[in-house]
Design a protein around this motif. Structure first.
Motif, short mmCIF file in Angstrom:
data_model
loop_
_atom_site.label_atom_id
_atom_site.label_comp_id
_atom_site.label_asym_id
_atom_site.label_seq_id
_atom_site.Cartn_x
_atom_site.Cartn_y
_atom_site.Cartn_z
N ALA A 118 13.37 -11.00 -6.92
CA ALA A 118 12.41 -10.26 -7.58
C ALA A 118 12.92 -9.01 -8.47
CB ALA A 118 11.23 -9.64 -6.47
N SER A 119 12.30 -8.94 -9.51
CA SER A 119 12.78 -7.83 -10.29
C SER A 119 12.04 -6.41 -10.26
CB SER A 119 12.99 -8.37 -11.59
OG SER A 119 11.78 -8.76 -11.96
N ASP A 120 10.63 -6.59 -10.05
CA ASP A 120 9.79 -5.37 -10.27
C ASP A 120 8.69 -5.51 -9.16
OD1 ASP A 120 8.92 -3.13 -11.40
OD2 ASP A 120 7.89 -4.32 -13.04
N ILE A 121 8.55 -4.37 -8.50
CA ILE A 121 7.56 -4.64 -7.41
C ILE A 121 6.34 -3.57 -8.01
CG2 ILE A 121 6.88 -4.48 -4.91
CD1 ILE A 121 10.20 -5.04 -4.50
N VAL A 122 5.21 -4.13 -7.95
CA VAL A 122 4.25 -3.16 -8.03
C VAL A 122 3.24 -3.27 -6.91
CG1 VAL A 122 2.03 -2.81 -9.58
CG2 VAL A 122 4.25 -3.84 -10.80
N ALA A 123 2.81 -2.06 -6.48
CA ALA A 123 1.94 -1.72 -5.42
C ALA A 123 0.71 -1.49 -5.82
CB ALA A 123 2.81 -0.87 -4.21
N VAL A 124 -0.33 -2.14 -5.31
CA VAL A 124 -1.87 -1.77 -5.58
C VAL A 124 -2.46 -1.31 -4.46
CG1 VAL A 124 -3.86 -2.65 -6.81
CG2 VAL A 124 -1.62 -3.39 -7.55
N SER A 125 -3.16 -0.29 -4.48
CA SER A 125 -4.32 0.12 -3.48
C SER A 125 -5.43 0.37 -4.23
CB SER A 125 -3.60 1.43 -2.71
OG SER A 125 -4.48 1.49 -1.61
N MET A 126 -6.47 0.34 -3.35
CA MET A 126 -8.06 0.73 -3.91
C MET A 126 -8.79 1.54 -2.89
SD MET A 126 -8.66 -3.17 -5.01
CE MET A 126 -7.68 -3.99 -6.26
N GLY A 127 -9.71 2.40 -3.68
CA GLY A 127 -10.48 3.18 -2.73
C GLY A 127 -10.40 4.58 -3.22
N VAL A 128 -10.43 5.47 -2.05
CA VAL A 128 -10.46 7.13 -2.35
C VAL A 128 -9.01 7.53 -2.71
CG1 VAL A 128 -12.32 7.33 -0.69
CG2 VAL A 128 -10.18 7.66 0.33
N LYS A 129 -9.12 8.76 -3.13
CA LYS A 129 -7.96 9.40 -3.83
C LYS A 129 -6.83 9.44 -2.74
CE LYS A 129 -8.41 13.19 -6.16
NZ LYS A 129 -9.24 14.42 -6.26
N GLN A 130 -6.93 9.52 -1.61
CA GLN A 130 -6.35 9.63 -0.50
C GLN A 130 -5.26 8.31 -0.40
OE1 GLN A 130 -9.00 10.68 -0.15
NE2 GLN A 130 -9.29 12.34 0.75
N CYS A 131 -5.66 7.28 -1.05
CA CYS A 131 -5.00 5.78 -1.17
C CYS A 131 -3.74 6.06 -1.73
CB CYS A 131 -5.69 4.93 -1.72
SG CYS A 131 -7.28 4.35 -0.93
N GLN A 132 -3.54 7.38 -2.36
CA GLN A 132 -2.24 7.47 -3.06
C GLN A 132 -1.27 7.58 -1.89
OE1 GLN A 132 -1.74 10.22 -6.27
NE2 GLN A 132 -3.73 10.31 -6.77
N GLU A 133 -1.29 8.17 -0.83
CA GLU A 133 -0.44 8.21 0.18
C GLU A 133 0.04 6.95 0.99
OE1 GLU A 133 -3.00 10.44 3.32
OE2 GLU A 133 -3.29 12.10 1.85
N THR A 134 -1.01 5.99 0.72
CA THR A 134 -0.51 4.73 1.31
C THR A 134 0.31 4.26 0.16
OG1 THR A 134 -2.64 4.73 2.11
CG2 THR A 134 -1.41 2.21 2.30
N LEU A 135 -0.04 4.31 -1.23
CA LEU A 135 0.89 3.74 -2.20
C LEU A 135 2.24 4.44 -2.12
CD1 LEU A 135 -1.44 3.77 -5.36
CD2 LEU A 135 -0.12 1.80 -4.13
N ARG A 136 2.32 5.77 -1.74
CA ARG A 136 3.89 6.51 -1.62
C ARG A 136 4.45 5.81 -0.51
NH1 ARG A 136 4.78 9.01 -6.13
NH2 ARG A 136 2.99 10.12 -6.90
N THR A 137 3.74 5.50 0.52
CA THR A 137 4.42 4.77 1.59
C THR A 137 5.25 3.41 1.16
OG1 THR A 137 2.97 5.51 3.11
CG2 THR A 137 4.34 3.58 4.04
N ALA A 138 4.43 2.64 0.43
CA ALA A 138 4.80 1.43 -0.03
C ALA A 138 6.17 1.80 -1.15
CB ALA A 138 3.80 0.62 -0.97
N LEU A 139 6.13 2.75 -1.75
CA LEU A 139 7.15 3.15 -2.88
C LEU A 139 8.42 3.60 -2.03
CD1 LEU A 139 5.10 5.19 -5.38
CD2 LEU A 139 5.70 2.72 -5.51
N ALA A 140 8.17 4.33 -0.92
CA ALA A 140 9.22 4.67 0.03
C ALA A 140 9.99 3.46 0.47
CB ALA A 140 8.75 5.65 0.82
#
Lengths: 251, 312
Positions: free
Chosen positions: A57-79
């Motif tokens: 795989a070359s590029d991984i895009v993480a997607v989350s949906m819902g309230v603003k705080q889902c950004q925290e979940t995305l940060r976990t995926a990015l980490a």
């Protein structure tokens, strides 16, 4: 050729939290409750990161949906190793069909070769979004995966089925949903958590994507299941066998 | 109201989960059973004998030799034109196929129902069964998976439904069956067994499951395991009982060396009688057990096998 992978991650009540049903029956208490990434989605992110580490795989895009705080979940995926994030921000309760439609719109934008999702979210326990996304895209699906192998133009998925294991060959692009034994997700290291803060997160809304996300199911009430009372403590195996035969009459 | 129940089978025998789904279907209307497979007429004949079934639809096509979602979805979408409800057991097969159908019909799926209030209102477990949600669907077609343990099995004899051969939708080039490894067992199937004996991390090793199997054999029971036992590599995942494994509700459930994590309780707490054998008297499993035995399982299991040797 290295693939682009999209992974979907959901923010849910942490799996270690004992949930509490609201006394008015309107739902489960989420205020001041620890939230985490859905465990099956952690496995999805881990699988994508391993594909990248293996050069598939070359590029991984993480997607989350819902309230603003889902950004925290995305940060976990990015980490954990995803390259960038997309948040579809909305306060509307998103049901699986709406999630699948939103993901389809993002797939059309991002054109990944593979989408990996958890098989099920541990809050609503629906087990639908991956299959629905595959349907809407007209793609094959490898659900409940315990093993994934990628070759040029095909994916071989071993699936956990009721009687054992089943292996299917899928054309790509395809949708894969994860089961528990696919991998053991890593913990994000502190340096990677710091690095993840600098990775980009795009924010879009269902309106931007032109998707109607109105819920199709109305929750009328949420109740506690009937409680089981603790029974009696016995002293011996003999007593147990006697009770099972003569009191419970189940053997 | 016409209800289509998708039969679960292996082209030779009808799986018992179908019978529970038929009972759920009968609560809503006239039940048609779809038998889609390859060389599966014997299954259609078995389905026709299920009490209460009105009609069996037989879709026989080499493309359906294995229940691939990509192959069966077009057939189910076609049949949605003549049915108000599409229903399947909430097995790995049903859970794989039905959401794909629902999405193409642009309707919600109602997953894993454990109760029916009326034609639009259903009860389903959420949070691993730690809460029950009552939901109403306004969609014109209801697509539903059924939790088998929540509905009695319909009688597998006494019915005389007609078998109607239907047009099939043929092959597809999205997916291909490669192979399967099914766990062979002389014991009853976990989700259909009247008695289940399960082991947890306390079993210590896969070898020690022999002690459990000796008891299971005396009781004609299926063998299960907790996720901890599966994660420790003692037994294969298809034995797993719990939120992430199989949901069972036998007459008798014997939990041996299982602490009783929420995730395990979610898979067995609807059993009629629960026995817990654990040397840790604080183990949460005792809170749901009708009969608790605080004892080292390595002592208890051989004794139990001995004491039961006179039983069937």
């Amino acid at each position: 050729m290295a693939m682009k992978v999209l992974v979907a991650v959901k923010r849910v009540i942490d799996y270690n939290v004992r949930i509490r049903v609201r006394s008015d029956g309107s739902g489960v208490e989420t205020a001041n409750v620890k939230m985490s990434m859905n465990p099956f989605d952690e496995i999805a992110v881990e699988e994508a990161v391993r594909l990248k580490e293996a050069g598939k795989a070359s590029d991984i895009v993480a997607v989350s949906m819902g309230v603003k705080q889902c950004q925290e979940t995305l940060r976990t995926a990015l980490a954990m190793g995803a390259d960038r994030g997309i948040l579809v921000e909305t306060d509307v309760e998103l049901q699986p069909l709406a999630v699948a439609k939103l993901l389809k719109a993002l797939v059309e934008r991002e054109t990944p070769d593979l989408v990996i999702l958890g098989k099920q979210a541990i809050d609503d326990d629906c087990n639908q979004a991956g299959q629905m996304l595959a349907a809407l895209l007209g793609w094959p699906q490898g659900t409940f995966a315990s093993r994934l192998e990628l070759d040029d133009g095909s994916a071989t998925v071993t699936r956990e089925i009721d009687g054992g294991l089943e292996t299917v060959a899928l054309g790509t692009p395809c949708v894969v949903t994860t089961d528990l034994r696919l991998n053991e997700p890593r913990y994000a290291s502190l340096p990677n958590i710091m690095k993840a803060k600098k990775k980009p997160i795009d924010i879009v809304t269902p309106d931007d994507l032109g998707i109607d996300v109105a819920p199709r199911l109305t929750t009328l009430k949420v109740a506690e299941p009937p409680k089981r009372a603790a029974g009696v403590r016995l002293e011996s195996v003999g007593d147990l066998v006697d009770r099972l035969k003569n009191e419970a009459k189940v053997i | 109201m016409a209800v289509l129940v998708v039969a679960e089978h292996d082209n030779e025998t009808l799986k018992p989960a179908t019978l529970n789904a038929v009972t759920a279907g009968l609560a809503l209307g006239e039940v048609h059973v779809l038998v889609a497979g390859s060389g599966c007429r014997a299954v259609a004949e078995a389905a026709a004998r299920i009490a209460g079934v009105d009609k069996v639809l037989l879709g026989d096509d080499a493309a359906y030799a294995h229940p691939l979602a990509e192959a069966l979805t077009p057939l189910l979408v076609d049949l949605a034109a003549t049915h108000d409800v599409l229903m399947a057991p909430a097995t790995t097969t049903g859970k794989n196929i039905l959401p794909r159908v629902a999405a193409l019909l642009d309707v919600a799926q109602i997953s894993d129902i454990c109760g029916i209030e009326d034609a639009e209102t259903f009860v389903r477990p959420i949070y691993a069964g730690n809460a029950l949600a009552t939901v109403r669907s306004a969609d014109p077609i209801k697509v539903i998976t059924v939790r088998g343990t929540a509905f009695d099995a319909a009688a597998d004899s006494g019915g005389t439904a007609a078998i109607e051969e239907i047009a099939t939708t043929g092959g597809q080039n999205l997916s291909r069956f490669v192979g399967q490894e099914l766990t062979r067992s002389e014991r009853p199937e976990l989700t259909a067994a009247r008695v289940v004996v399960s082991g947890g991390r306390g079993m210590g090793s896969g070898d020690n499951f022999k002690l459990l199997e000796a008891v299971a054999d005396r009781l004609g029971a299926a063998v299960g395991a907790s996720r901890a036992a599966v994660d420790s590599g003692f037994v294969s995942n298809d034995l797993q009982v719990g939120q992430t494994g199989k949901i069972v509700a036998p007459d008798l459930y014997v939990a041996v060396g299982i602490s009783g994590a929420i995730q395990h309780l979610a898979g067995m707490k609807d059993s009629k009688v629960i026995v817990a054998i654990n040397k840790d008297e604080e183990a949460p499993i005792f809170q749901v057990a009708d009969y608790g035995l605080v004892m080292d399982l390595f002592e208890a299991l051989p004794q139990l096998a001995d004491d039961l040797s006179g039983s069937p």
